[in-house]
Design a protein around this motif. Structure first.
Motif, PDB file in Angstrom:
ATOM      1  N   GLY A 101      23.913 -18.281 -18.516  1.00 46.15           N
ATOM      2  CA  GLY A 101      23.974 -17.157 -19.237  1.00 46.15           C
ATOM      3  C   GLY A 101      24.500 -16.509 -18.155  1.00 46.15           C
ATOM      4  O   GLY A 101      24.580 -15.106 -18.045  1.00 46.15           O
ATOM      5  N   SER A 122      26.753 -10.526 -26.195  1.00 47.23           N
ATOM      6  CA  SER A 122      26.973 -11.797 -25.559  1.00 47.23           C
ATOM      7  C   SER A 122      28.070 -11.900 -25.082  1.00 47.23           C
ATOM      8  O   SER A 122      29.243 -11.318 -24.935  1.00 47.23           O
ATOM      9  N   SER A 123      28.277 -13.008 -24.268  1.00 41.27           N
ATOM     10  CA  SER A 123      29.898 -12.927 -22.848  1.00 41.27           C
ATOM     11  C   SER A 123      30.130 -14.075 -23.619  1.00 41.27           C
ATOM     12  O   SER A 123      30.603 -15.163 -22.761  1.00 41.27           O
ATOM     13  N   THR A 159      18.775 -17.593 -26.728  1.00 39.71           N
ATOM     14  CA  THR A 159      17.689 -16.018 -27.360  1.00 39.71           C
ATOM     15  C   THR A 159      17.582 -16.029 -29.239  1.00 39.71           C
ATOM     16  O   THR A 159      16.084 -16.058 -29.274  1.00 39.71           O
ATOM     17  N   TYR A 206      17.135  -3.893 -24.793  1.00 38.85           N
ATOM     18  CA  TYR A 206      17.824  -5.584 -24.236  1.00 38.85           C
ATOM     19  C   TYR A 206      16.863  -6.480 -24.754  1.00 38.85           C
ATOM     20  O   TYR A 206      16.148  -6.521 -24.369  1.00 38.85           O
ATOM     21  N   ALA A 222      14.744  -4.453 -20.917  1.00 34.77           N
ATOM     22  CA  ALA A 222      14.511  -5.426 -21.185  1.00 34.77           C
ATOM     23  C   ALA A 222      13.133  -6.499 -21.271  1.00 34.77           C
ATOM     24  O   ALA A 222      12.857  -6.214 -21.029  1.00 34.77           O
ATOM     25  N   TRP A 233      20.014 -13.274 -15.672  1.00 33.02           N
ATOM     26  CA  TRP A 233      20.942 -12.647 -15.858  1.00 33.02           C
ATOM     27  C   TRP A 233      20.949 -12.024 -17.397  1.00 33.02           C
ATOM     28  O   TRP A 233      21.835 -10.786 -16.767  1.00 33.02           O
ATOM     29  N   ASP A 234      20.485 -11.944 -17.656  1.00 35.21           N
ATOM     30  CA  ASP A 234      20.247 -10.909 -19.051  1.00 35.21           C
ATOM     31  C   ASP A 234      19.341  -9.953 -18.090  1.00 35.21           C
ATOM     32  O   ASP A 234      19.370  -8.003 -18.024  1.00 35.21           O
ATOM     33  N   ASP A 257      20.892 -10.889 -26.971  1.00 36.88           N
ATOM     34  CA  ASP A 257      22.056 -11.686 -26.460  1.00 36.88           C
ATOM     35  C   ASP A 257      22.035 -13.334 -27.692  1.00 36.88           C
ATOM     36  O   ASP A 257      20.804 -12.748 -28.485  1.00 36.88           O
ATOM     37  N   LYS A 272      28.111 -11.490 -16.706  1.00 30.03           N
ATOM     38  CA  LYS A 272      26.057 -10.774 -16.395  1.00 30.03           C
ATOM     39  C   LYS A 272      26.241 -11.664 -14.932  1.00 30.03           C
ATOM     40  O   LYS A 272      27.040 -13.449 -14.856  1.00 30.03           O
ATOM     41  N   GLY A 310      16.823 -10.898 -23.899  1.00 29.82           N
ATOM     42  CA  GLY A 310      17.881 -11.961 -23.483  1.00 29.82           C
ATOM     43  C   GLY A 310      16.748 -12.878 -23.613  1.00 29.82           C
ATOM     44  O   GLY A 310      15.699 -12.437 -23.140  1.00 29.82           O
ATOM     45  N   LEU A 324      27.149  -5.710 -21.409  1.00 31.22           N
ATOM     46  CA  LEU A 324      26.170  -4.557 -22.323  1.00 31.22           C
ATOM     47  C   LEU A 324      26.509  -3.139 -22.557  1.00 31.22           C
ATOM     48  O   LEU A 324      26.598  -2.306 -23.104  1.00 31.22           O
TER      49      LEU A 324
END
Length: 240
Positions: free
Chosen positions: A55, A117-118, A22, A172, A190, A178-179, A18, A150, A174, A156
């Motif tokens: 996020g 990233s979103s 992050t 991952y 994660a 939500w990550d 993320d 997310k 983050g 992802l």
């Protein structure tokens, strides 16, 4: 359909990152931008409530925080206002301590590195400029690459596809609940970082397998982390 082949040394492995909160110290900037955007349209939403949802994708965040009976025609305007307010803070954006070094170490170890990233595309480009680490980054996603934000795992999945890595061979990193949930939906381990302002207990409850203060602490403990286990499987990896 042609059978896939495994490259010499085994399948490709990678780390997804993320960006907001992050690698870039932006979570509270997003919070105040949302707070002001809501106020412009007559919604007095507490900053603490906003911060907990940073996020999430913008549409999902707005829908979660505002009442069902609102004028939904204003939702797009609120999101546009947030984007403009956030953009006014671009000159203040800073890389979190150790972020560039962490990306560099993962890259040097032979792992594919993707920014999952979103963020809006223009925000992502600004953050990449602040990071100054493009030589360590193999691919990056933005909001344009996902139908659902997310905690849905679309971003992802897009990042995995971009670097040619299977979920079973990825980790991952983050900073948001939500990550963790998005990674969990794909079975990806994660790593949570508290530098975005979310408490370690919340990240663990959401599925984080490990939690660190920020990029620097993760880098200092890289060998014993979930990323370290990927690095240990890499042939001819560089030490450093």
């Amino acid at each position: 359909m042609a059978e896939s082949t495994t490259p010499p040394g085994g399948p490709r492995r990678g780390v997804l990152f993320d960006v907001d909160g992050t690698l870039i110290d932006s979570s509270y900037i997003h919070t105040i931008a949302w707070w002001n955007a809501f106020r412009q349209y007559g919604h007095d939403v507490p900053m603490a409530a906003i911060h907990q949802l940073v996020g999430m994708g913008g549409a999902r965040l707005v829908d979660t925080l505002l009442p069902d009976g609102r004028n939904r025609d204003e939702d797009e305007d609120i999101m546009a206002s947030h984007g403009a307010l956030y953009a006014s803070h671009w000159p203040s954006l800073r890389t979190l301590d150790g972020a560039k070094d962490l990306l560099g170490q993962c890259h040097a170890g032979g792992l594919a590195v993707a920014l999952a990233s979103s963020a809006r595309e223009r925000d992502l480009q600004v953050m990449r400029s602040v990071l100054d680490a493009d030589s360590f980054i193999d691919a990056a996603t933005s909001a344009n690459d996902a139908e659902e934000s997310k905690p849905a795992p679309d971003i992802l999945e897009a990042a995995l596809e971009a670097v040619g890595v299977e979920a079973a061979n990825a980790v991952y990193v983050g900073d948001a609940v939500w990550d963790m949930k998005a990674a969990g939906a794909l079975g990806i381990p994660a790593i949570g970082l508290t530098c975005g302002g979310i408490q370690a207990a919340q990240l663990r409850e959401a599925g984080a397998v490990e939690v660190f203060d920020g990029p620097r602490q993760l880098l200092q403990n890289l060998g014993s982390s979930a990323i370290g286990r990927l690095l240990a499987l890499q042939p001819h990896r560089q030490e450093g």
